[in-house]
Scaffold this motif. Structure first.
Motif, PDB file in Angstrom:
ATOM      1  N   MET A  78       0.825  -1.194   0.000  1.00 52.63           N
ATOM      2  CA  MET A  78       0.000   0.000   0.000  1.00 52.63           C
ATOM      3  C   MET A  78       0.864   1.250   0.000  1.00 52.63           C
ATOM      4  O   MET A  78       2.035   1.216   0.366  1.00 52.63           O
ATOM      5  CB  MET A  78      -0.997   0.009   1.150  1.00 52.63           C
ATOM      6  CG  MET A  78      -0.456   0.208   2.498  1.00 52.63           C
ATOM      7  SD  MET A  78      -1.868   0.132   3.642  1.00 52.63           S
ATOM      8  CE  MET A  78      -0.999   0.416   5.137  1.00 52.63           C
ATOM      9  N   GLN A  79       0.255   2.333  -0.488  1.00 58.44           N
ATOM     10  CA  GLN A  79       0.920   3.620  -0.540  1.00 58.44           C
ATOM     11  C   GLN A  79      -0.135   4.704  -0.447  1.00 58.44           C
ATOM     12  O   GLN A  79      -1.222   4.580  -1.006  1.00 58.44           O
ATOM     13  CB  GLN A  79       1.718   3.775  -1.829  1.00 58.44           C
ATOM     14  CG  GLN A  79       2.464   5.101  -1.905  1.00 58.44           C
ATOM     15  CD  GLN A  79       3.474   5.113  -3.035  1.00 58.44           C
ATOM     16  OE1 GLN A  79       4.008   4.081  -3.389  1.00 58.44           O
ATOM     17  NE2 GLN A  79       3.719   6.263  -3.592  1.00 58.44           N
ATOM     18  N   THR A  80       0.196   5.790   0.251  1.00 63.32           N
ATOM     19  CA  THR A  80      -0.710   6.926   0.363  1.00 63.32           C
ATOM     20  C   THR A  80      -0.410   7.915  -0.746  1.00 63.32           C
ATOM     21  O   THR A  80       0.759   8.174  -1.057  1.00 63.32           O
ATOM     22  CB  THR A  80      -0.552   7.606   1.742  1.00 63.32           C
ATOM     23  OG1 THR A  80      -0.827   6.612   2.738  1.00 63.32           O
ATOM     24  CG2 THR A  80      -1.512   8.763   1.902  1.00 63.32           C
ATOM     25  N   VAL A  81      -1.471   8.451  -1.377  1.00 61.99           N
ATOM     26  CA  VAL A  81      -1.317   9.406  -2.476  1.00 61.99           C
ATOM     27  C   VAL A  81      -2.230  10.600  -2.244  1.00 61.99           C
ATOM     28  O   VAL A  81      -3.222  10.507  -1.532  1.00 61.99           O
ATOM     29  CB  VAL A  81      -1.649   8.778  -3.843  1.00 61.99           C
ATOM     30  CG1 VAL A  81      -0.693   7.628  -4.160  1.00 61.99           C
ATOM     31  CG2 VAL A  81      -3.090   8.297  -3.887  1.00 61.99           C
ATOM     32  N   GLU A  82      -1.901  11.700  -2.880  1.00 64.28           N
ATOM     33  CA  GLU A  82      -2.715  12.913  -2.858  1.00 64.28           C
ATOM     34  C   GLU A  82      -3.321  13.072  -4.234  1.00 64.28           C
ATOM     35  O   GLU A  82      -2.602  13.068  -5.241  1.00 64.28           O
ATOM     36  CB  GLU A  82      -1.855  14.117  -2.499  1.00 64.28           C
ATOM     37  CG  GLU A  82      -2.622  15.381  -2.210  1.00 64.28           C
ATOM     38  CD  GLU A  82      -3.288  15.344  -0.842  1.00 64.28           C
ATOM     39  OE1 GLU A  82      -4.377  15.946  -0.730  1.00 64.28           O
ATOM     40  OE2 GLU A  82      -2.757  14.732   0.091  1.00 64.28           O
ATOM     41  N   VAL A  83      -4.649  13.200  -4.322  1.00 61.67           N
ATOM     42  CA  VAL A  83      -5.328  13.374  -5.617  1.00 61.67           C
ATOM     43  C   VAL A  83      -5.805  14.805  -5.698  1.00 61.67           C
ATOM     44  O   VAL A  83      -6.344  15.355  -4.758  1.00 61.67           O
ATOM     45  CB  VAL A  83      -6.518  12.410  -5.737  1.00 61.67           C
ATOM     46  CG1 VAL A  83      -7.278  12.655  -7.028  1.00 61.67           C
ATOM     47  CG2 VAL A  83      -6.040  10.975  -5.672  1.00 61.67           C
TER      48      VAL A  83
END
Length: 188
Positions: free
Chosen positions: A183-188
């Motif tokens: 998993m990885q956190t992203v900013e949209v």
């Protein structure tokens, strides 16, 4: 496993992602179901992927269909939502056994002795569901069951697109048949 994946119009770099904990963060977010589609060697980390565009039916609407053809599950990896119906069809002239290995209550174990038989099961909870045939041990399918509309199965090059993701910070959970969850956190 490809190094970049698309979320909306953004590329997400997954090089160096070390998170492989099976007990992934289950808060609402973005799920990406990445799975091998090689019938010759599905255990290879370099195996090609099956692309399914993100067209999400609401729970209980259009069933997710897996066919048993030539003693193989097709497609090998699919995505579905909690509450959606999973439909398994026997297109072979031989008997098949449908046996789910569920950790979340999506249990079934039934036979389809004749061509044309269809088994339907309403998916009850989110998980990466493993389905096998006890008669033909090489027959394996995976159903990524999620509780939100933001999921995809990757293309042959490892890419995928998830449309209409709301702006903000999201966690992408990725599963691969050999490499497991990441998993990885992203900013949209």
């Amino acid at each position: 496993l490809a190094d970049e994946f698309l979320v909306g119009e953004r590329a997400v770099d997954l090089r160096g992602v070390e998170e492989r904990d099976a007990a992934l963060d289950r808060r609402p977010g973005v799920d990406a179901i990445v799975g091998s589609h090689s019938h010759t060697n599905p255990a290879s980390p370099e195996a090609p992927y099956k692309f399914l565009p993100t067209t999400v039916a609401g729970p209980g609407n259009t069933p997710v269909v897996i066919n048993q053809q030539d003693c193989m599950y097709a497609p090998h990896v699919v995505g579905a939502r909690v509450g959606q119906t999973l439909q398994l069809k026997n297109d072979d002239e031989t008997t098949h056994n449908l046996h789910s290995l569920s950790m979340a209550g999506n249990d079934f174990n039934t036979s389809q002795p004749m061509k044309g038989m269809v088994f339907e099961f309403k998916l009850k909870a989110g998980e990466m569901l493993h389905v096998k045939c006890d008669i033909h041990t090489w027959m394996i399918a995976y159903i990524g069951v999620v509780d939100n509309p933001y999921y995809a199965v990757s293309g042959a090059d490892g890419s995928f697109t998830i449309s209409n993701v709301p702006p903000g910070r999201h966690t992408i959970r990725i599963w691969h048949e050999v490499l497991g969850p990441m998993m990885q956190t992203v900013e949209v």
